[in-house]
Design a protein around this motif. Structure first.
Motif, PDB file in Angstrom:
ATOM      1  N   HIS A  68       0.820  -1.215   0.000  1.00  0.00           N
ATOM      2  CA  HIS A  68       0.000   0.000   0.000  1.00  0.00           C
ATOM      3  C   HIS A  68       0.853   1.264   0.000  1.00  0.00           C
ATOM      4  N   ALA A  69       2.167   1.114   0.082  1.00  0.00           N
ATOM      5  CA  ALA A  69       3.034   2.286   0.207  1.00  0.00           C
ATOM      6  C   ALA A  69       4.232   2.158  -0.723  1.00  0.00           C
ATOM      7  N   PRO A  70       4.016   2.205  -2.042  1.00  0.00           N
ATOM      8  CA  PRO A  70       5.135   1.981  -2.970  1.00  0.00           C
ATOM      9  C   PRO A  70       6.247   3.018  -2.837  1.00  0.00           C
ATOM     10  N   PHE A  71       5.894   4.270  -2.536  1.00  0.00           N
ATOM     11  CA  PHE A  71       6.941   5.284  -2.399  1.00  0.00           C
ATOM     12  C   PHE A  71       7.798   5.009  -1.168  1.00  0.00           C
ATOM     13  N   LEU A  72       7.166   4.811  -0.016  1.00  0.00           N
ATOM     14  CA  LEU A  72       7.940   4.507   1.179  1.00  0.00           C
ATOM     15  C   LEU A  72       8.700   3.197   1.023  1.00  0.00           C
ATOM     16  N   ARG A  73       8.092   2.217   0.382  1.00  0.00           N
ATOM     17  CA  ARG A  73       8.763   0.929   0.173  1.00  0.00           C
ATOM     18  C   ARG A  73      10.061   1.108  -0.594  1.00  0.00           C
ATOM     19  N   SER A  74      10.094   2.039  -1.526  1.00  0.00           N
ATOM     20  CA  SER A  74      11.307   2.246  -2.320  1.00  0.00           C
ATOM     21  C   SER A  74      12.456   2.798  -1.483  1.00  0.00           C
ATOM     22  N   HIS A  75      12.140   3.293  -0.267  1.00  0.00           N
ATOM     23  CA  HIS A  75      13.179   3.837   0.612  1.00  0.00           C
ATOM     24  C   HIS A  75      13.390   2.991   1.861  1.00  0.00           C
ATOM     25  N   LEU A  76      12.683   1.871   1.968  1.00  0.00           N
ATOM     26  CA  LEU A  76      12.773   1.069   3.190  1.00  0.00           C
ATOM     27  C   LEU A  76      14.115   0.360   3.329  1.00  0.00           C
ATOM     28  N   GLY A  77      14.810   0.144   2.226  1.00  0.00           N
ATOM     29  CA  GLY A  77      16.083  -0.562   2.307  1.00  0.00           C
ATOM     30  C   GLY A  77      17.078   0.141   3.200  1.00  0.00           C
ATOM     31  N   ALA A  78      17.061   1.467   3.197  1.00  0.00           N
ATOM     32  CA  ALA A  78      17.989   2.239   4.018  1.00  0.00           C
ATOM     33  C   ALA A  78      17.336   2.766   5.294  1.00  0.00           C
ATOM     34  N   ALA A  79      16.084   2.406   5.514  1.00  0.00           N
ATOM     35  CA  ALA A  79      15.374   2.914   6.687  1.00  0.00           C
ATOM     36  C   ALA A  79      15.882   2.249   7.962  1.00  0.00           C
ATOM     37  N   LYS A  80      15.719   2.921   9.070  1.00  0.00           N
ATOM     38  CA  LYS A  80      16.082   2.380  10.371  1.00  0.00           C
ATOM     39  C   LYS A  80      14.820   1.943  11.116  1.00  0.00           C
ATOM     40  N   ARG A  81      14.969   0.936  11.930  1.00  0.00           N
ATOM     41  CA  ARG A  81      13.896   0.429  12.790  1.00  0.00           C
ATOM     42  C   ARG A  81      14.300   0.711  14.226  1.00  0.00           C
ATOM     43  N   VAL A  82      13.587   1.590  14.908  1.00  0.00           N
ATOM     44  CA  VAL A  82      13.993   2.015  16.244  1.00  0.00           C
ATOM     45  C   VAL A  82      12.809   1.905  17.203  1.00  0.00           C
ATOM     46  N   PRO A  83      13.052   1.795  18.506  1.00  0.00           N
ATOM     47  CA  PRO A  83      11.957   1.780  19.468  1.00  0.00           C
ATOM     48  C   PRO A  83      11.437   3.183  19.743  1.00  0.00           C
ATOM     49  N   CYS A  84      10.123   3.277  19.883  1.00  0.00           N
ATOM     50  CA  CYS A  84       9.541   4.582  20.233  1.00  0.00           C
ATOM     51  C   CYS A  84       9.696   4.871  21.708  1.00  0.00           C
ATOM     52  N   GLY A  85       9.839   3.827  22.530  1.00  0.00           N
ATOM     53  CA  GLY A  85       9.920   4.004  23.972  1.00  0.00           C
ATOM     54  C   GLY A  85       8.729   3.373  24.663  1.00  0.00           C
ATOM     55  N   PHE A  86       8.550   3.709  25.922  1.00  0.00           N
ATOM     56  CA  PHE A  86       7.550   3.056  26.763  1.00  0.00           C
ATOM     57  C   PHE A  86       6.866   4.094  27.638  1.00  0.00           C
ATOM     58  N   PRO A  87       5.535   4.008  27.757  1.00  0.00           N
ATOM     59  CA  PRO A  87       4.612   3.171  27.007  1.00  0.00           C
ATOM     60  C   PRO A  87       4.554   3.595  25.530  1.00  0.00           C
ATOM     61  N   SER A  88       4.138   2.669  24.684  1.00  0.00           N
ATOM     62  CA  SER A  88       4.070   2.947  23.239  1.00  0.00           C
ATOM     63  C   SER A  88       2.749   3.655  22.935  1.00  0.00           C
ATOM     64  N   THR A  89       2.697   4.913  23.329  1.00  0.00           N
ATOM     65  CA  THR A  89       1.462   5.685  23.219  1.00  0.00           C
ATOM     66  C   THR A  89       1.786   7.110  22.813  1.00  0.00           C
ATOM     67  N   THR A  90       0.833   7.792  22.200  1.00  0.00           N
ATOM     68  CA  THR A  90       1.115   9.058  21.531  1.00  0.00           C
ATOM     69  C   THR A  90       1.642  10.129  22.466  1.00  0.00           C
ATOM     70  N   ALA A  91       1.007  10.337  23.610  1.00  0.00           N
ATOM     71  CA  ALA A  91       1.435  11.420  24.488  1.00  0.00           C
ATOM     72  C   ALA A  91       2.878  11.236  24.925  1.00  0.00           C
ATOM     73  N   THR A  92       3.226  10.022  25.323  1.00  0.00           N
ATOM     74  CA  THR A  92       4.602   9.752  25.740  1.00  0.00           C
ATOM     75  C   THR A  92       5.567   9.920  24.572  1.00  0.00           C
ATOM     76  N   SER A  93       5.197   9.370  23.423  1.00  0.00           N
ATOM     77  CA  SER A  93       6.093   9.445  22.272  1.00  0.00           C
ATOM     78  C   SER A  93       6.281  10.876  21.785  1.00  0.00           C
ATOM     79  N   MET A  94       5.249  11.701  21.868  1.00  0.00           N
ATOM     80  CA  MET A  94       5.415  13.099  21.468  1.00  0.00           C
ATOM     81  C   MET A  94       6.398  13.816  22.384  1.00  0.00           C
ATOM     82  N   GLY A  95       6.344  13.505  23.680  1.00  0.00           N
ATOM     83  CA  GLY A  95       7.337  14.075  24.582  1.00  0.00           C
ATOM     84  C   GLY A  95       8.737  13.605  24.238  1.00  0.00           C
TER      85      GLY A  95
END
Length: 384
Positions: A68-95
């Motif tokens: 569903h994401a051909p443009f992003l897929r074309s850049h996934l080879g060099a993409a990084k996979r990182v943890p967002c932190g804990f808890p995995s929820t928007t308010a915490t992650s925005m901070g």
């Protein structure tokens, strides 16, 4: 449905690449001295960058449904996979994203947490009747540091984000451009990044998360929304100046939790005995207990749920490093106990949680890789 426990989860390594590293890395490559040497993603040194945060676009979901994401897929080879932190929820992650700090340092430690000064729960998303967000989160944000270094910083998002409690706490320091649709936000971001020769533009899009919550992240509706975002990102990258990089990330992932695989605490009064406040969210509850009741509550919850829930004391969660280094004034914001669900399992309370929240299919907040892992996708400038 019987759920299986996740593999033993590990706290994020806050000294390595995490969601907290994204904006400091960008600021470093924009020449912000406060963050010199902080780039961990090998970003290009550029005068202008657009950072896009797609709420709910977890790394593993993006890979799984990359058709569903051909443009992003074309850049996934060099993409990084990182943890967002804990808890995995928007308010915490925005901070975490906005300050470049772990939750224990910035203090936004959950979706709904205790305000010790009032002994009331604070929803850190809505910030309704909340404390002064600058006092709650006193650290300098990356946007403030960039502005002080001469970089023009602009945030593009829905109008109600402008001046909100969460925005002020986590993302203050940017100018604001309100835009509703994804195409309007792309237009606003392009205009902002073109306006000055040294600029940082932050674009937020929340519909992927909303669709995932309502219809599930395995639904066709989720795929359609990701297709729309992917097309918009392609247009954005084609229209920014040639010296501009684009960085795409997310605040968390998501899992679908069948309604048959949930427990409603409204029908389990014994589990609420000794619980003064029920914070957190369905995948990661924070239990604020009556004085002297924590051990009994821990025993009751452990006996009831077994391997489906990891019950952690505040002290253990802090010692294991889930929140990073924790400021002393932040400690009482964290539950006396944390009930962290595993597999595809959730705990709700239909008497305390809004009906709309109880009805959500897609959830996040826990420690599974599907919820914690987020992408960092870099689209380099067309010229150096």
């Amino acid at each position: 449905m019987t759920t299986l426990p996740d593999a033993a989860p590990r706290p994020p390594d806050w000294s390595a690449g995490t969601l907290a590293s994204v904006l400091p890395s960008v600021a470093d490559r924009l020449g912000v001295g406060r963050y010199a040497g902080r780039d961990v993603f090998d970003l290009p040194a550029v005068p202008r960058t657009v950072v896009v945060l797609v709420d709910g676009l977890g790394h593993d979901l993006l890979r799984q449904r990359s058709g569903h994401a051909p443009f992003l897929r074309s850049h996934l080879g060099a993409a990084k996979r990182v943890p967002c932190g804990f808890p995995s929820t928007t308010a915490t992650s925005m901070g975490t994203f906005g300050t470049g700090l772990p939750p224990g340092a910035h203090g936004l430690v959950g979706m709904q947490v205790l305000d010790p000064d009032t002994d009331r729960l604070l929803n850190e998303l809505s910030w309704e009747d909340g404390p002064d967000p600058r006092r709650w989160q006193p650290n300098e944000t990356v946007f403030e540091a960039a502005e002080n270094a001469g970089v023009t910083v602009t945030m593009v998002g829905p109008h109600y984000f402008d001046g909100s409690g969460l925005t002020t706490a986590a993302l203050r320091g940017a100018g604001f451009r309100a835009a509703r649709s994804i195409d309007d936000r792309v237009d606003a971001a392009v205009a902002a990044v073109r306006a000055t020769p040294r600029s940082l533009v932050y674009l937020y899009w929340g519909e992927v998360d909303k669709v995932g919550h309502v219809h599930g992240c395995q639904s066709w509706q989720w795929g359609d929304e990701v297709e729309s975002v992917d097309a918009a990102l392609r247009r954005l990258c084609a229209r920014v100046p040639d010296d501009t990089s684009v960085v795409v990330t997310a605040d968390h992932g998501m899992v679908d939790v069948p309604f048959a695989d949930r427990v409603d605490l409204a029908h389990e009064p014994a589990l609420m005995s000794g619980v003064r406040h029920l914070g957190g969210e369905a995948r990661n509850l924070q239990l604020y207990t009556d004085p002297g009741a924590a051990a009994d509550v821990e025993q009751a919850w452990t006996s009831r749920f077994g391997e489906r829930v990891r019950v952690l004391t505040r002290e253990r969660a802090v010692d294991e490093g889930w929140f990073g280094t924790v400021r002393p004034d932040v400690l009482p914001r964290i539950g006396d106990l944390l009930a962290v669900t595993t597999g595809t399992f959730a705990i709700v309370h239909s008497g305390l949680m809004r009906r709309e929240v109880v009805a959500l299919l897609g959830l996040h907040g826990s420690t599974s890789e599907a919820e914690i892992a987020v992408p960092v996708v870099v689209v380099p400038p067309r010229r150096g």
